[in-house]
Write a protein that holds these residues in place. Sequence first.
Motif, PDB file in Angstrom:
ATOM      1  N   LEU A 188     -28.495   0.134 -29.467  1.00 39.86           N
ATOM      2  CA  LEU A 188     -27.155  -0.327 -29.089  1.00 39.86           C
ATOM      3  C   LEU A 188     -26.094   0.324 -29.973  1.00 39.86           C
ATOM      4  N   PHE A 189     -26.339   0.405 -31.272  1.00 41.76           N
ATOM      5  CA  PHE A 189     -25.388   1.019 -32.189  1.00 41.76           C
ATOM      6  C   PHE A 189     -25.188   2.498 -31.860  1.00 41.76           C
ATOM      7  N   ILE A 190     -26.283   3.199 -31.572  1.00 46.30           N
ATOM      8  CA  ILE A 190     -26.178   4.618 -31.216  1.00 46.30           C
ATOM      9  C   ILE A 190     -25.365   4.792 -29.942  1.00 46.30           C
ATOM     10  N   LEU A 191     -25.605   3.945 -28.946  1.00 42.50           N
ATOM     11  CA  LEU A 191     -24.859   4.041 -27.685  1.00 42.50           C
ATOM     12  C   LEU A 191     -23.375   3.726 -27.891  1.00 42.50           C
ATOM     13  N   VAL A 192     -23.072   2.763 -28.744  1.00 38.84           N
ATOM     14  CA  VAL A 192     -21.672   2.427 -29.026  1.00 38.84           C
ATOM     15  C   VAL A 192     -20.975   3.589 -29.727  1.00 38.84           C
ATOM     16  N   VAL A 193     -21.652   4.212 -30.686  1.00 35.75           N
ATOM     17  CA  VAL A 193     -21.055   5.339 -31.412  1.00 35.75           C
ATOM     18  C   VAL A 193     -20.804   6.515 -30.462  1.00 35.75           C
ATOM     19  N   THR A 204     -20.448   6.464 -27.191  1.00 32.52           N
ATOM     20  CA  THR A 204     -19.382   6.091 -26.250  1.00 32.52           C
ATOM     21  C   THR A 204     -18.019   6.143 -26.922  1.00 32.52           C
ATOM     22  N   THR A 205     -17.927   5.692 -28.164  1.00 37.61           N
ATOM     23  CA  THR A 205     -16.663   5.733 -28.900  1.00 37.61           C
ATOM     24  C   THR A 205     -16.202   7.181 -29.096  1.00 37.61           C
ATOM     25  N   ILE A 206     -17.132   8.061 -29.405  1.00 41.89           N
ATOM     26  CA  ILE A 206     -16.791   9.476 -29.559  1.00 41.89           C
ATOM     27  C   ILE A 206     -16.287  10.046 -28.234  1.00 41.89           C
ATOM     28  N   GLU A 207     -16.967   9.705 -27.141  1.00 38.41           N
ATOM     29  CA  GLU A 207     -16.544  10.190 -25.822  1.00 38.41           C
ATOM     30  C   GLU A 207     -15.144   9.703 -25.468  1.00 38.41           C
ATOM     31  N   VAL A 208     -14.881   8.430 -25.693  1.00 34.99           N
ATOM     32  CA  VAL A 208     -13.563   7.878 -25.373  1.00 34.99           C
ATOM     33  C   VAL A 208     -12.488   8.507 -26.252  1.00 34.99           C
ATOM     34  N   ALA A 209     -12.777   8.652 -27.543  1.00 33.45           N
ATOM     35  CA  ALA A 209     -11.796   9.261 -28.454  1.00 33.45           C
ATOM     36  C   ALA A 209     -11.493  10.697 -28.053  1.00 33.45           C
ATOM     37  N   LEU A 210     -12.516  11.457 -27.702  1.00 31.99           N
ATOM     38  CA  LEU A 210     -12.285  12.845 -27.274  1.00 31.99           C
ATOM     39  C   LEU A 210     -11.531  12.894 -25.950  1.00 31.99           C
ATOM     40  N   GLY A 211     -11.813  11.948 -25.069  1.00 30.08           N
ATOM     41  CA  GLY A 211     -11.108  11.900 -23.794  1.00 30.08           C
ATOM     42  C   GLY A 211      -9.639  11.560 -23.949  1.00 30.08           C
ATOM     43  N   PHE A 236     -18.928  16.639 -23.459  1.00 28.81           N
ATOM     44  CA  PHE A 236     -19.137  15.445 -22.637  1.00 28.81           C
ATOM     45  C   PHE A 236     -20.505  15.473 -21.960  1.00 28.81           C
ATOM     46  N   ILE A 237     -20.927  16.634 -21.476  1.00 29.61           N
ATOM     47  CA  ILE A 237     -22.234  16.746 -20.830  1.00 29.61           C
ATOM     48  C   ILE A 237     -23.349  16.423 -21.821  1.00 29.61           C
ATOM     49  N   VAL A 238     -23.259  16.978 -23.023  1.00 29.59           N
ATOM     50  CA  VAL A 238     -24.291  16.747 -24.035  1.00 29.59           C
ATOM     51  C   VAL A 238     -24.318  15.271 -24.450  1.00 29.59           C
ATOM     52  N   LEU A 239     -23.151  14.674 -24.681  1.00 31.03           N
ATOM     53  CA  LEU A 239     -23.110  13.268 -25.080  1.00 31.03           C
ATOM     54  C   LEU A 239     -23.619  12.353 -23.966  1.00 31.03           C
ATOM     55  N   THR A 240     -23.338  12.694 -22.723  1.00 33.18           N
ATOM     56  CA  THR A 240     -23.843  11.908 -21.606  1.00 33.18           C
ATOM     57  C   THR A 240     -25.358  12.000 -21.519  1.00 33.18           C
ATOM     58  N   LEU A 241     -25.922  13.179 -21.769  1.00 32.34           N
ATOM     59  CA  LEU A 241     -27.370  13.327 -21.769  1.00 32.34           C
ATOM     60  C   LEU A 241     -28.011  12.545 -22.912  1.00 32.34           C
ATOM     61  N   VAL A 242     -27.343  12.488 -24.062  1.00 34.07           N
ATOM     62  CA  VAL A 242     -27.855  11.695 -25.184  1.00 34.07           C
ATOM     63  C   VAL A 242     -27.886  10.213 -24.800  1.00 34.07           C
ATOM     64  N   LYS A 243     -26.819   9.736 -24.181  1.00 33.40           N
ATOM     65  CA  LYS A 243     -26.795   8.335 -23.755  1.00 33.40           C
ATOM     66  C   LYS A 243     -27.852   8.059 -22.697  1.00 33.40           C
ATOM     67  N   ALA A 244     -28.019   8.956 -21.753  1.00 26.82           N
ATOM     68  CA  ALA A 244     -29.030   8.774 -20.708  1.00 26.82           C
ATOM     69  C   ALA A 244     -30.432   8.731 -21.322  1.00 26.82           C
TER      70      ALA A 244
END
Length: 104
Positions: A14-19, A21-28, A49-57
């Motif tokens: 959960l912590f990894i996913l929150v971090v 997601t926070t990075i994605e939102v901040a960059l967006g 964004f593609i790499v971070l989305t793959l990490v979350k998936a």
Amino acid sequence: MAETKGTKWIFTTLFILVVVTTIEVALGILKPEIMLTRILGTSLLNITFIVLTLVKAYYIVWYFMHVKFENKGFRRTLTLPLYILIPYLSFILLLEAGYINLQM
């Protein structure tokens, strides 16, 4: 409430996913100028964004869908096609996105 060994991986994931997601939102929101440089037909920001989305998936499938706890053959059956599919789809998306900016 005391944290047990059985729930530690849940909160770590959960912590990894929150971090991520926070990075994605901040960059967006910020859209740093240096990340708007074009690489492979698209911006570095899109590739990030593609790499971070793959990490979350990966974390969602591997831990929350309990694939990590399956036997080795089943895990390979699920993951080996993705080693071909994800790079292929990413290549097609990046290649086709490059044509949007071409002038005829």
